[in-house]
Design a protein around this motif. Sequence first.
Motif, PDB file in Angstrom:
ATOM      1  N   ALA A  38      24.151  25.136  12.489  1.00 18.75           N
ATOM      2  CA  ALA A  38      24.050  23.801  11.898  1.00 18.75           C
ATOM      3  C   ALA A  38      24.022  23.860  10.380  1.00 18.75           C
ATOM      4  CB  ALA A  38      22.800  23.095  12.415  1.00 18.75           C
ATOM      5  N   GLY A  39      24.599  22.838   9.747  1.00 18.78           N
ATOM      6  CA  GLY A  39      24.584  22.738   8.289  1.00 18.78           C
ATOM      7  C   GLY A  39      23.416  21.906   7.818  1.00 18.78           C
ATOM      8  N   GLU A  40      22.215  22.475   7.896  1.00 19.00           N
ATOM      9  CA  GLU A  40      21.009  21.707   7.603  1.00 19.00           C
ATOM     10  C   GLU A  40      19.992  22.574   6.868  1.00 19.00           C
ATOM     11  OE1 GLU A  40      18.549  18.450  10.003  1.00 19.00           O
ATOM     12  OE2 GLU A  40      18.758  20.330  11.092  1.00 19.00           O
ATOM     13  N   PRO A  41      19.575  22.173   5.660  1.00 18.15           N
ATOM     14  CA  PRO A  41      18.564  22.957   4.953  1.00 18.15           C
ATOM     15  C   PRO A  41      17.292  23.096   5.789  1.00 18.15           C
ATOM     16  CG  PRO A  41      19.505  21.273   3.519  1.00 18.15           C
ATOM     17  CD  PRO A  41      19.996  20.987   4.896  1.00 18.15           C
ATOM     18  N   ASP A  42      16.677  24.264   5.733  1.00 15.82           N
ATOM     19  CA  ASP A  42      15.436  24.461   6.476  1.00 15.82           C
ATOM     20  C   ASP A  42      14.226  23.979   5.692  1.00 15.82           C
ATOM     21  OD1 ASP A  42      16.018  26.651   4.699  1.00 15.82           O
ATOM     22  OD2 ASP A  42      14.318  27.730   5.556  1.00 15.82           O
ATOM     23  N   PHE A  43      14.415  23.594   4.421  1.00 22.02           N
ATOM     24  CA  PHE A  43      13.304  23.090   3.618  1.00 22.02           C
ATOM     25  C   PHE A  43      12.908  21.687   4.070  1.00 22.02           C
ATOM     26  CE2 PHE A  43      15.925  25.666   0.580  1.00 22.02           C
ATOM     27  CZ  PHE A  43      15.104  26.781   0.600  1.00 22.02           C
ATOM     28  N   ASP A  44      11.658  21.334   3.834  1.00 22.59           N
ATOM     29  CA  ASP A  44      11.206  19.984   4.126  1.00 22.59           C
ATOM     30  C   ASP A  44      11.622  19.059   2.980  1.00 22.59           C
ATOM     31  OD1 ASP A  44      10.014  17.934   5.462  1.00 22.59           O
ATOM     32  OD2 ASP A  44       7.943  18.486   4.959  1.00 22.59           O
ATOM     33  N   THR A  45      11.775  17.774   3.287  1.00 29.49           N
ATOM     34  CA  THR A  45      12.038  16.779   2.250  1.00 29.49           C
ATOM     35  C   THR A  45      10.890  16.806   1.228  1.00 29.49           C
ATOM     36  OG1 THR A  45      13.166  15.358   3.862  1.00 29.49           O
ATOM     37  CG2 THR A  45      12.458  14.334   1.814  1.00 29.49           C
ATOM     38  N   PRO A  46      11.195  16.787  -0.070  1.00 29.69           N
ATOM     39  CA  PRO A  46      10.136  16.826  -1.087  1.00 29.69           C
ATOM     40  C   PRO A  46       9.097  15.722  -0.897  1.00 29.69           C
ATOM     41  CG  PRO A  46      12.258  17.231  -2.107  1.00 29.69           C
ATOM     42  CD  PRO A  46      12.537  16.865  -0.685  1.00 29.69           C
ATOM     43  N   ASP A  47       7.848  16.037  -1.255  1.00 31.70           N
ATOM     44  CA  ASP A  47       6.728  15.128  -1.014  1.00 31.70           C
ATOM     45  C   ASP A  47       6.879  13.796  -1.727  1.00 31.70           C
ATOM     46  OD1 ASP A  47       5.481  16.931   0.655  1.00 31.70           O
ATOM     47  OD2 ASP A  47       4.143  17.735  -0.893  1.00 31.70           O
ATOM     48  N   ASN A  48       7.436  13.799  -2.948  1.00 30.40           N
ATOM     49  CA  ASN A  48       7.569  12.532  -3.667  1.00 30.40           C
ATOM     50  C   ASN A  48       8.520  11.578  -2.958  1.00 30.40           C
ATOM     51  OD1 ASN A  48       9.656  14.479  -4.666  1.00 30.40           O
ATOM     52  ND2 ASN A  48      10.347  12.724  -5.882  1.00 30.40           N
ATOM     53  N   ILE A  49       9.508  12.137  -2.283  1.00 28.73           N
ATOM     54  CA  ILE A  49      10.464  11.302  -1.548  1.00 28.73           C
ATOM     55  C   ILE A  49       9.805  10.741  -0.289  1.00 28.73           C
ATOM     56  CG2 ILE A  49      12.672  11.310  -0.314  1.00 28.73           C
ATOM     57  CD1 ILE A  49      13.604  13.487  -2.299  1.00 28.73           C
ATOM     58  N   LYS A  50       9.067  11.581   0.405  1.00 25.52           N
ATOM     59  CA  LYS A  50       8.337  11.105   1.586  1.00 25.52           C
ATOM     60  C   LYS A  50       7.320  10.027   1.201  1.00 25.52           C
ATOM     61  CE  LYS A  50       7.170  15.295   3.059  1.00 25.52           C
ATOM     62  NZ  LYS A  50       6.605  16.349   3.937  1.00 25.52           N
ATOM     63  N   ALA A  51       6.646  10.229   0.071  1.00 24.27           N
ATOM     64  CA  ALA A  51       5.654   9.248  -0.380  1.00 24.27           C
ATOM     65  C   ALA A  51       6.317   7.911  -0.698  1.00 24.27           C
ATOM     66  CB  ALA A  51       4.917   9.784  -1.607  1.00 24.27           C
ATOM     67  N   ALA A  52       7.521   7.959  -1.279  1.00 23.92           N
ATOM     68  CA  ALA A  52       8.239   6.720  -1.593  1.00 23.92           C
ATOM     69  C   ALA A  52       8.589   5.955  -0.324  1.00 23.92           C
ATOM     70  CB  ALA A  52       9.506   7.043  -2.388  1.00 23.92           C
ATOM     71  N   ALA A  53       8.930   6.680   0.734  1.00 19.84           N
ATOM     72  CA  ALA A  53       9.228   6.031   2.011  1.00 19.84           C
ATOM     73  C   ALA A  53       7.976   5.376   2.588  1.00 19.84           C
ATOM     74  CB  ALA A  53       9.795   7.051   2.990  1.00 19.84           C
ATOM     75  N   ILE A  54       6.846   6.082   2.514  1.00 19.76           N
ATOM     76  CA  ILE A  54       5.588   5.531   3.020  1.00 19.76           C
ATOM     77  C   ILE A  54       5.194   4.295   2.225  1.00 19.76           C
ATOM     78  CG2 ILE A  54       3.117   6.003   3.300  1.00 19.76           C
ATOM     79  CD1 ILE A  54       3.968   8.971   3.812  1.00 19.76           C
ATOM     80  N   ASP A  55       5.349   4.363   0.910  1.00 20.06           N
ATOM     81  CA  ASP A  55       5.046   3.202   0.068  1.00 20.06           C
ATOM     82  C   ASP A  55       5.926   2.012   0.439  1.00 20.06           C
ATOM     83  OD1 ASP A  55       3.154   4.661  -1.283  1.00 20.06           O
ATOM     84  OD2 ASP A  55       4.416   5.080  -3.037  1.00 20.06           O
ATOM     85  N   ALA A  56       7.192   2.291   0.728  1.00 20.25           N
ATOM     86  CA  ALA A  56       8.102   1.209   1.113  1.00 20.25           C
ATOM     87  C   ALA A  56       7.657   0.556   2.418  1.00 20.25           C
ATOM     88  CB  ALA A  56       9.528   1.747   1.237  1.00 20.25           C
ATOM     89  N   ILE A  57       7.213   1.374   3.365  1.00 16.34           N
ATOM     90  CA  ILE A  57       6.696   0.828   4.630  1.00 16.34           C
ATOM     91  C   ILE A  57       5.481  -0.047   4.359  1.00 16.34           C
ATOM     92  CG2 ILE A  57       5.582   1.432   6.825  1.00 16.34           C
ATOM     93  CD1 ILE A  57       7.340   3.963   6.844  1.00 16.34           C
ATOM     94  N   ASN A  58       4.571   0.455   3.540  1.00 20.16           N
ATOM     95  CA  ASN A  58       3.340  -0.290   3.252  1.00 20.16           C
ATOM     96  C   ASN A  58       3.606  -1.578   2.484  1.00 20.16           C
ATOM     97  OD1 ASN A  58       1.698   1.575   4.562  1.00 20.16           O
ATOM     98  ND2 ASN A  58       1.398   2.816   2.715  1.00 20.16           N
ATOM     99  N   ARG A  59       4.696  -1.629   1.725  1.00 26.87           N
ATOM    100  CA  ARG A  59       5.075  -2.850   1.003  1.00 26.87           C
ATOM    101  C   ARG A  59       5.808  -3.830   1.895  1.00 26.87           C
ATOM    102  NH1 ARG A  59       7.319   0.650  -2.749  1.00 26.87           N
ATOM    103  NH2 ARG A  59       9.402  -0.168  -2.263  1.00 26.87           N
ATOM    104  N   GLY A  60       6.151  -3.407   3.098  1.00 29.93           N
ATOM    105  CA  GLY A  60       6.879  -4.281   4.015  1.00 29.93           C
ATOM    106  C   GLY A  60       8.373  -4.290   3.804  1.00 29.93           C
TER     107      GLY A  60
END
Length: 401
Positions: A38-60
């Motif tokens: 598979a052509g997929e990085p084994d690294f996790d998505t950076p924390d700041n990007i994950k946090a932005a997604a969570i913030d977006a959920i919390n903002r509705g």
Amino acid sequence: MAFLAAALDRVKPSATIAVSQKARDLKAQGRDVISLGAGEPDFDTPDNIKAAAIDAINRGETKYTPVAGIPQLREAISKKFKRENGLDYTPAQTIVGTGGKQILFNAFMATLNPGDEVIVPAPYWVSYPEMVALCGGTTVYVEATLENDFKLTPEALEKAITPKTKWFLFNSPSNPSGAAYSHAELKALTDVLMRHPHVWVLTDDMYEHLVYGDFTFATPAQVEPALYERTLTMNGVSKAYAMTGWRIGYAGGPLNLIKAMDMIQGQQTSGACSIAQWAALEALNGPQDFIPQSRVAFEKRRDLVVSMLNQANGLKCPTPQGAFYVYPSVQALIGTKTEAGKTIETDADFVTELLDAEGVAVVHGSAFGLGPNFRLSYAESDEKLEDACGRIQRFCASLRR
């Protein structure tokens, strides 16, 4: 089955997805399998990007978005193209899709008529010709051989162009070979395209940030500004930011083409996932330190894999300049036999027997239009790569004439 559309007769399943699924099935049966298909990085998505997604959920931010993308992301894409590629696309000239695949598919659907030709250098990403076929076009394959470092020559491109050519589909760095075109090599190709004003350029820049050594990335409309009005520049966040599952691709191009793709997408999927779009916004606008860190890790892995594969009996593995794949030749092993007496007649035979004997899953080169080779993704840990390459060495050593 008469009920199914005739268009399905023109396409085949993705070989890369099939290999990954077979590896999963064998693991579920208790086999010790290292999957490098598979052509997929084994690294996790950076924390700041994950946090932005969570913030977006919390903002509705969970409602439908505009079809072509949230305005903030389209603005960020416009700035990215200017900042990194020297390309002036207004936000209205950009579009966001559910992965790069949707961008490519919608571009073909918006432009291809029966009989239209799309030039595709081989080896190619397995989905390119299937998309062309589903959209009613005809793929014209042009080989980019190992002798030319898997790069298309200007002479071969010139020869492939006909009055029916609509698109030249270009991917650098390349999936599957990792080949990357220098500014001078690109200029030689764009000089050819300038002589054929009816040919448009669809450039897949998904691996833009994964280049090694002193290599400098360039994209066609940047190298030849006169191609700007007939170039669609596609990119995405999947590889550079380890965001494959977020499914966000994007493009910049002529306004009329973007509007046509917008209309198609409006009747197809509408806007991409709202949360993923806010995450992509942070990826483009936020800290970029993840990219050089991952690049260093990938370059180290590339060097490990190339060295070990070139020590394997019968393999010839060039050193790629980008992406996270190697594309070694198994030409010297065609005609050999396994310890069980099976003959390796094709690259498909090689990867099948390798998986059965040693539990290493890779993809046969003929699936990418050029063999006998195989594609190995080194988007895995150093330990797994060393183990896998050791197994490949052992398998190659076991083959006999």
